[in-house]
Design a protein around this motif. Structure first.
Motif, PDB file in Angstrom:
ATOM      1  N   THR A  38       0.836  -1.195   0.000  1.00 11.72           N
ATOM      2  CA  THR A  38       0.000   0.000   0.000  1.00 11.72           C
ATOM      3  C   THR A  38       0.868   1.241   0.000  1.00 11.72           C
ATOM      4  N   THR A  39       0.277   2.331  -0.383  1.00  9.06           N
ATOM      5  CA  THR A  39       0.936   3.620  -0.231  1.00  9.06           C
ATOM      6  C   THR A  39       0.448   4.233   1.074  1.00  9.06           C
ATOM      7  N   SER A  40       1.212   5.184   1.568  1.00 14.41           N
ATOM      8  CA  SER A  40       0.776   5.828   2.799  1.00 14.41           C
ATOM      9  C   SER A  40       0.658   7.325   2.584  1.00 14.41           C
ATOM     10  N   HIS A  41      -0.192   7.921   3.388  1.00  8.08           N
ATOM     11  CA  HIS A  41      -0.389   9.367   3.382  1.00  8.08           C
ATOM     12  C   HIS A  41      -0.232   9.850   4.814  1.00  8.08           C
ATOM     13  N   SER A  42       0.494  10.933   4.973  1.00  6.16           N
ATOM     14  CA  SER A  42       0.710  11.484   6.303  1.00  6.16           C
ATOM     15  C   SER A  42      -0.581  12.047   6.872  1.00  6.16           C
ATOM     16  N   ILE A  43      -0.756  11.807   8.160  1.00  9.56           N
ATOM     17  CA  ILE A  43      -1.813  12.469   8.915  1.00  9.56           C
ATOM     18  C   ILE A  43      -1.093  13.450   9.828  1.00  9.56           C
ATOM     19  N   HIS A  44      -1.248  14.711   9.550  1.00  8.38           N
ATOM     20  CA  HIS A  44      -0.583  15.744  10.330  1.00  8.38           C
ATOM     21  C   HIS A  44      -1.434  16.018  11.563  1.00  8.38           C
ATOM     22  N   ALA A  45      -0.961  15.482  12.676  1.00  7.59           N
ATOM     23  CA  ALA A  45      -1.661  15.624  13.958  1.00  7.59           C
ATOM     24  C   ALA A  45      -0.621  15.468  15.054  1.00  7.59           C
ATOM     25  N   PRO A  46      -0.879  16.054  16.194  1.00  7.46           N
ATOM     26  CA  PRO A  46       0.049  15.852  17.307  1.00  7.46           C
ATOM     27  C   PRO A  46       0.179  14.364  17.626  1.00  7.46           C
ATOM     28  N   VAL A  47       1.386  13.930  17.931  1.00  3.92           N
ATOM     29  CA  VAL A  47       1.612  12.539  18.296  1.00  3.92           C
ATOM     30  C   VAL A  47       1.513  12.456  19.821  1.00  3.92           C
ATOM     31  N   THR A  48       0.261  12.548  20.247  1.00  4.52           N
ATOM     32  CA  THR A  48      -0.117  12.523  21.656  1.00  4.52           C
ATOM     33  C   THR A  48      -1.423  11.742  21.747  1.00  4.52           C
ATOM     34  N   GLU A  49      -1.881  11.524  22.969  1.00  5.96           N
ATOM     35  CA  GLU A  49      -3.178  10.864  23.121  1.00  5.96           C
ATOM     36  C   GLU A  49      -4.298  11.720  22.544  1.00  5.96           C
ATOM     37  N   ALA A  50      -4.222  13.033  22.733  1.00  5.08           N
ATOM     38  CA  ALA A  50      -5.229  13.929  22.141  1.00  5.08           C
ATOM     39  C   ALA A  50      -5.127  13.888  20.613  1.00  5.08           C
ATOM     40  N   GLY A  51      -3.916  13.816  20.106  1.00  3.42           N
ATOM     41  CA  GLY A  51      -3.720  13.696  18.657  1.00  3.42           C
ATOM     42  C   GLY A  51      -4.285  12.396  18.123  1.00  3.42           C
ATOM     43  N   ALA A  52      -4.164  11.313  18.907  1.00  5.65           N
ATOM     44  CA  ALA A  52      -4.729  10.026  18.492  1.00  5.65           C
ATOM     45  C   ALA A  52      -6.240  10.138  18.313  1.00  5.65           C
ATOM     46  N   ALA A  53      -6.888  10.917  19.181  1.00  2.00           N
ATOM     47  CA  ALA A  53      -8.335  11.120  19.062  1.00  2.00           C
ATOM     48  C   ALA A  53      -8.661  11.879  17.775  1.00  2.00           C
ATOM     49  N   GLU A  54      -7.843  12.868  17.421  1.00  2.00           N
ATOM     50  CA  GLU A  54      -8.073  13.594  16.164  1.00  2.00           C
ATOM     51  C   GLU A  54      -7.833  12.691  14.957  1.00  2.00           C
ATOM     52  N   VAL A  55      -6.817  11.826  15.046  1.00  2.00           N
ATOM     53  CA  VAL A  55      -6.552  10.869  13.964  1.00  2.00           C
ATOM     54  C   VAL A  55      -7.755   9.952  13.797  1.00  2.00           C
ATOM     55  N   ALA A  56      -8.302   9.460  14.898  1.00  2.00           N
ATOM     56  CA  ALA A  56      -9.471   8.576  14.834  1.00  2.00           C
ATOM     57  C   ALA A  56     -10.654   9.278  14.170  1.00  2.00           C
ATOM     58  N   GLN A  57     -10.839  10.550  14.474  1.00  2.00           N
ATOM     59  CA  GLN A  57     -11.934  11.307  13.844  1.00  2.00           C
ATOM     60  C   GLN A  57     -11.707  11.441  12.339  1.00  2.00           C
ATOM     61  N   LEU A  58     -10.466  11.696  11.936  1.00  2.00           N
ATOM     62  CA  LEU A  58     -10.167  11.803  10.503  1.00  2.00           C
ATOM     63  C   LEU A  58     -10.384  10.468   9.796  1.00  2.00           C
ATOM     64  N   VAL A  59      -9.923   9.381  10.401  1.00  2.00           N
ATOM     65  CA  VAL A  59     -10.107   8.050   9.810  1.00  2.00           C
ATOM     66  C   VAL A  59     -11.597   7.737   9.698  1.00  2.00           C
ATOM     67  N   HIS A  60     -12.348   8.039  10.733  1.00  2.00           N
ATOM     68  CA  HIS A  60     -13.793   7.831  10.681  1.00  2.00           C
ATOM     69  C   HIS A  60     -14.388   8.611   9.508  1.00  2.00           C
ATOM     70  N   GLY A  61     -13.970   9.858   9.343  1.00  2.00           N
ATOM     71  CA  GLY A  61     -14.468  10.678   8.240  1.00  2.00           C
ATOM     72  C   GLY A  61     -14.169  10.074   6.879  1.00  2.00           C
TER      73      GLY A  61
END
Length: 182
Positions: free
Chosen positions: A145-168
């Motif tokens: 697969t190819t990968s695309h960067s998710i620009h988000a803080p690499v923190t627990e709060a950032g993990a929550a934002e990543v989850a929201q983006l993935v859900h979207g």
């Protein structure tokens, strides 16, 4: 022709929407604040906002400067840090109502597709990986697969934002970086 929006968050979001990666809301907010600072300094030098950034260079500089912070860590993460962040991501994905599944992606967390959402051939949904020397990476839940960067803080709060983006992406509400002609 409609007048383009001039508020800083909208301008930064427009820049990020032209890139293949995904950008967390906190990154957009941070870049917009930097743009506002650039524009305030320009005004102190006698330039109005249109003259200072009519071509969009200040907006681009702010967007790029902030997103770079999230591409690579200053020091490599330890396995303990990676495990803690992976657990935070798994928990955040579950909180978003998504199913965490096995993945062949090294250091990845797999996410099952959702009913009615987009599909990617034989891929079983998406995967998010985090490595010792990178930021968050989104990829198809597949061996190759190819990968695309998710620009988000690499923190627990950032993990929550990543989850929201993935859900979207999984429900089709967020631009899919894997689609041609995005």
């Amino acid at each position: 022709m409609p007048t383009p929006a001039t508020d800083s968050p909208t301008r930064v979001r427009r820049i990020y929407d032209g890139h293949a990666g995904l950008y967390a809301p906190s990154v957009v907010t941070e870049a917009a604040a930097l743009l506002d600072t650039y524009l305030a300094i320009a005004e102190q030098h006698g330039l109005d906002r249109e003259a200072a950034d009519g071509e969009g260079w200040l907006a681009l500089a702010a967007a790029e400067a902030v997103s770079r912070k999230y591409r690579r860590p200053k020091t490599e993460r330890t396995s303990v840090e990676l495990n803690k962040l992976s657990t935070a991501l798994s928990n955040a994905l579950t909180t978003e109502g998504l199913e965490v599944v096995p993945t062949p992606v090294r250091m990845g967390v797999g996410v099952a597709p959702v009913p009615g959402g987009p599909t990617w051939g034989m891929a079983g949904g998406l995967a998010v990986a985090l490595y010792s020397d990178s930021g968050w990476e989104l990829m198809l839940n597949a061996t190759r697969t190819t990968s695309h960067s998710i620009h988000a803080p690499v923190t627990e709060a950032g993990a929550a934002e990543v989850a929201q983006l993935v859900h979207g992406v999984l429900v089709g509400a967020t631009r899919d970086p894997f689609r041609r002609g995005r």
